[in-house]
Design an enzyme around this catalytic site. Structure first.
Site, PDB file in Angstrom:
ATOM      1  N   LYS A  14      16.630 -14.533  -0.318  1.00 34.17           N
ATOM      2  CA  LYS A  14      15.568 -14.452  -1.338  1.00 34.17           C
ATOM      3  C   LYS A  14      15.942 -13.514  -2.476  1.00 34.17           C
ATOM      4  CE  LYS A  14      12.253 -13.112   1.533  1.00 34.17           C
ATOM      5  NZ  LYS A  14      12.955 -13.060   2.837  1.00 34.17           N
ATOM      6  N   ARG A  89       3.533 -12.775   3.215  1.00 32.59           N
ATOM      7  CA  ARG A  89       4.186 -12.857   4.523  1.00 32.59           C
ATOM      8  C   ARG A  89       3.199 -13.218   5.626  1.00 32.59           C
ATOM      9  NH1 ARG A  89       8.689  -9.243   3.088  1.00 32.59           N
ATOM     10  NH2 ARG A  89      10.267  -9.256   4.720  1.00 32.59           N
ATOM     11  N   ARG A 128      25.102  -7.406   6.277  1.00 28.74           N
ATOM     12  CA  ARG A 128      24.474  -6.655   5.187  1.00 28.74           C
ATOM     13  C   ARG A 128      24.287  -5.191   5.598  1.00 28.74           C
ATOM     14  NH1 ARG A 128      18.718  -8.626   2.975  1.00 28.74           N
ATOM     15  NH2 ARG A 128      17.893  -7.337   4.643  1.00 28.74           N
ATOM     16  N   ARG A 134      20.315   0.058   4.682  1.00 31.57           N
ATOM     17  CA  ARG A 134      18.934  -0.159   5.107  1.00 31.57           C
ATOM     18  C   ARG A 134      18.784   0.140   6.587  1.00 31.57           C
ATOM     19  NH1 ARG A 134      16.133  -5.498   2.597  1.00 31.57           N
ATOM     20  NH2 ARG A 134      14.962  -5.195   4.530  1.00 31.57           N
ATOM     21  N   ARG A 145      12.287  -8.229  13.399  1.00 30.64           N
ATOM     22  CA  ARG A 145      11.874  -8.822  12.116  1.00 30.64           C
ATOM     23  C   ARG A 145      11.842 -10.349  12.196  1.00 30.64           C
ATOM     24  NH1 ARG A 145      16.244  -6.203   8.669  1.00 30.64           N
ATOM     25  NH2 ARG A 145      15.460  -7.384   6.892  1.00 30.64           N
TER      26      ARG A 145
END
Ligand code: AMP
Length: 189
Positions: A14, A89, A128, A134, A145
């Site tokens: 996204k 969401r 990532r 993060r 998640r």
């Protein structure tokens, strides 16, 4: 002025695709994850609340998130359009977005869904995590998640389908090809 929701699981691309759409169309971009991470970085009260949810891979409560979204939206210049990335969401968030935009005499014009198989999502998020810094890109939080996505966010696919706004595209393979598929939906709006 277009309001476009970019939709997909964590790791579906996204953010990457939003950046390409911003460069192409001059849209404004609201990433609720980025808004929350900025609050955490600045150590605000909101940031402290957000962190307790984000670090556990859980969603920030709807009411709080809806207020943050409205304030962020109202602060934008709103020229070519706005991309909503990471919001909604949940179904209550989608309903709130619809109502918020109706109050401002506008609406969501399209929901662009990036379809990526689960195993690819996990691989992308683990990779990532090596560079993103993060705290939530670790194996345990990633699993949580994805579980939260399947339980709370995935039902939005049927919700937007019923609204006649859903456009699904293949979210893996060549980045530019994915982008071209999104652009052809936007150009047809
Ligand atoms: P993201 O950068 O979109 O992956 O978001 C990172 C984290 O921020 C999520 O795992 C949630 O904890 C929180 N978050 C971002 N957007 C929302 C939202 N619309 N509703 C609830 N929590 C959110």
């Amino acid at each position: 002025m277009k309001n476009i929701v970019i939709f997909g699981a964590p790791g579906s691309g996204k953010g990457t695709q939003s950046d390409l759409l911003v460069a192409h169309y001059g849209f404004d971009h609201i990433s609720t994850g980025d808004v929350l991470r900025a609050e955490i970085k600045n150590n605000t009260a909101l940031g402290q609340t957000a962190r307790s949810f984000i670090d556990r891979g859980q969603l920030i409560p709807d009411e709080l998130m809806i207020n943050i979204l409205a304030a962020t939206y109202d602060a934008l210049p709103k020229t070519a359009g706005v991309i909503f990335d990471g919001f909604p969401r949940t179904i209550p968030q989608a309903e709130a977005l619809k109502e918020m935009l109706a109050q401002r005499d506008t609406a969501v014009h399209a929901m662009l869904e990036l379809d990526v198989p689960d195993e690819m999502l996990i691989e992308r998020l683990i990779n990532r995590g090596k560079t993103s810094g993060r705290a939530d890109d670790n194996a345990e939080t990633i699993a949580k998640r994805l579980e939260v996505y399947n339980a709370q966010t995935q039902p939005l696919i049927a919700w937007y389908e019923a609204e006649g706004l859903r456009h699904a595209v293949k979210g893996y393979g060549d980045l530019q090809e994915i982008n071209a598929a999104l652009c052809s939906v936007i150009d047809a709006l």
